[in-house]
Scaffold this active site. Structure first.
Site, PDB file in Angstrom:
ATOM      1  N   GLU A   1     -50.775 -81.020   1.416  1.00 49.80           N
ATOM      2  CA  GLU A   1     -50.377 -82.230   0.700  1.00 49.80           C
ATOM      3  C   GLU A   1     -51.672 -82.923   0.278  1.00 49.80           C
ATOM      4  OE1 GLU A   1     -45.976 -82.266   1.239  1.00 49.80           O
ATOM      5  OE2 GLU A   1     -47.465 -83.017  -0.208  1.00 49.80           O
TER       6      GLU A   1
ATOM      7  N   HIS B   1     -49.069 -78.959  -2.708  1.00 53.61           N
ATOM      8  CA  HIS B   1     -48.096 -80.015  -2.988  1.00 53.61           C
ATOM      9  C   HIS B   1     -48.795 -81.371  -3.084  1.00 53.61           C
ATOM     10  CE1 HIS B   1     -44.292 -77.725  -2.239  1.00 53.61           C
ATOM     11  NE2 HIS B   1     -45.163 -76.925  -1.634  1.00 53.61           N
TER      12      HIS B   1
END
Length: 471
Positions: free
Chosen positions: A422, A355
């Site tokens: 992330e 992500h």
């Protein structure tokens, strides 16, 4: 995880003598103390270097088995990393002969410790505890109970009940019985019930391929297979698959088997690669997709950048023995529930969700998440997240936001060690510049690849020859 996948024999009553004496393999016929009912099984384990006696003639068949001996037995059977080293337990020092096997077995959930950071290495093992150990080591479903583990062994013909009809779960295990149960778990030919669980269709990748009596090159060959021969396969132990060809059943190195009739040209052999890696399936999960663009900023959409990263990571793994499955490889929408289910359906061993973050324009950095509630894979998930996080920080040099607990659906609902990455903040101009740069995405993709290798290395796999792939 995968993981996952299992005795070095030193009797507790002999702990005052040098442990080096327990290092001699010998056929059961040479062990004068082995009862006839256990000769074949003890002989089998001795041939594979799994069970060892104190001498060429003494096995200690009627001695009890300690927890550290059990760890070493299982560790040798699964070819875990037995290198003596520091452990997580204050009562198991790095000099303990089984320290490496204990740490390896604990790290993949086969064994566990007690309160106060203790392992109790000298504690004797009961039949019930042995049933649980074997069930965990060989992946048997047992419902988390002693009775369930006992039934798992009895239903497979690995263990029998006592004359009074019970399993005798509280009885201390003798070494001869331990050897019998373990040999039966490894090789169905020793079981008291017929074995017919050959459900996989496989093909051989090479000719003159040995079918061995056990899962290592220490075991003798019972036949040869030509190249491109179709066989039926069952379970896999330590990188060796139990197969049947005609009337012959035995073990073949899984690295020489494929699950498609046509050969794949995308996976050239890697010299020195751990053969167990071919049984490890990595699930790559590029987040969002299709109607869900994820976060957007500065003309960049999260769904595009994470897909591009996932494909780059996948291309690196195509050069290795690993299997890789992607939840999506195109711009399609996959629900959160289906992402987690994908890992289970495809027999995944680890799950990596990719992500890009979003917040204020000033927020920056890289972080990784794992699910920390009641879950059998918490330790491995955290290890996986930590290893990848270290590599990502080294690659991009952004602020290290750390490895954190995260209650995300793709982590919470997963059945394998899982992490959510992330890469950076798409809403931060500096991070965004890296996310849109092919150069920096190549660097990050290599970091994720290397982090996964670091995870497997920590789990006892030999991945040293694969690091060059990312150069």
């Amino acid at each position: 995880m995968v993981k996952r996948s299992f005795f070095y024999v030193v009797m507790a009553c002999f702990l005052m003598v040098p442990l080096l004496g327990y290092g001699q393999n010998a056929e059961a016929a040479g062990f004068v103390d082995v009862p006839k009912r256990a000769e074949k099984e003890v002989n089998y384990l001795a041939e594979g270097g799994i069970a060892k006696g104190s001498s060429a003639t003494y096995f200690g068949a009627q001695k009890t088995v300690s927890r550290m001996e059990a760890a070493a037995f299982i560790g040798r059977a699964l070819q875990l990393d037995g290198t003596k080293r520091a452990t997580n337990f204050k009562d198991v020092g790095s000099g303990n002969f089984a320290s490496g096997y204990i740490q390896s077995a604990v790290s993949i959930g086969i064994l566990s410790g007690y309160g106060g950071g203790r392992f109790l290495p000298y504690k004797e093992v009961t039949r019930g505890e042995l049933a649980v150990m074997i069930s965990k080591a060989f992946g048997y479903s047992y419902g988390g109970t002693l009775s369930g583990a006992a039934n798992a062994l009895k239903s497979r013909g690995i263990a029998d009940g006592l004359s009074n009809g019970s399993f005798g779960a509280d009885q201390i295990v003798k070494r001869a019985d331990f050897a019998v149960f373990l040999a039966r778990a490894i090789n169905p030919e020793f079981r008291t019930k017929g074995f017919s669980s050959f459900s996989k269709t496989l093909w051989t990748n090479t000719g003159d391929l040995n079918i061995r009596t056990g899962p290592s090159t220490k075991y003798s060959s019972k036949g040869k297979l030509a190249e491109d021969v179709k066989v039926t396969g069952s379970f896999t132990i330590a990188g060796w698959t139990y197969v049947k060809s005609g009337s012959t059943a035995g073990f073949v190195s899984a690295g020489y088997l494929r699950d498609t009739e046509a050969k794949s040209a995308t996976k050239p052999p890697v010299t020195g690669a751990d053969p167990r890696l071919s049984n490890q399936t990595i699930i790559l999960d590029p987040g969002h997709g299709g109607s869900d663009p994820g976060a957007s900023a500065f003309g960049l959409r999260e769904k595009d950048v994470v897909l591009k990263t996932g494909l780059k990571v996948n291309n690196l793994f195509k050069k290795t023995p690993f299997k890789v499955k992607m939840t999506r490889s195109t711009d399609t929408f996959i629900s959160l529930n289906n992402r987690a289910a994908f890992a289970k359906k495809n027999n995944g061993n680890i799950f990596v969700s990719i992500h890009a973050n979003a917040a204020s324009a000033s927020a920056t950095g890289t972080e990784s998440f794992y699910y920390s509630a009641a879950n059998p894979h918490v330790a491995d998930s955290k290890l996986l997240a930590s290893k990848i996080q270290d590599r990502m920080i080294a690659a991009w040099g952004l602020r290290d936001r750390g490895v954190k607990r995260g209650n995300y659906a793709v982590l919470r609902q997963n059945t394998v060690p899982a992490t959510l990455l992330e890469l950076g903040f798409i809403t931060n101009k500096g991070d965004n510049n890296k996310l849109k740069s092919d150069y920096w995405l190549n660097s990050m993709s290599k970091a994720i690849y290397l982090g996964i290798l670091d995870y497997y290395k920590a789990k006892g796999y030999d991945v040293n020859s694969l690091y060059n792939v990312a150069k």
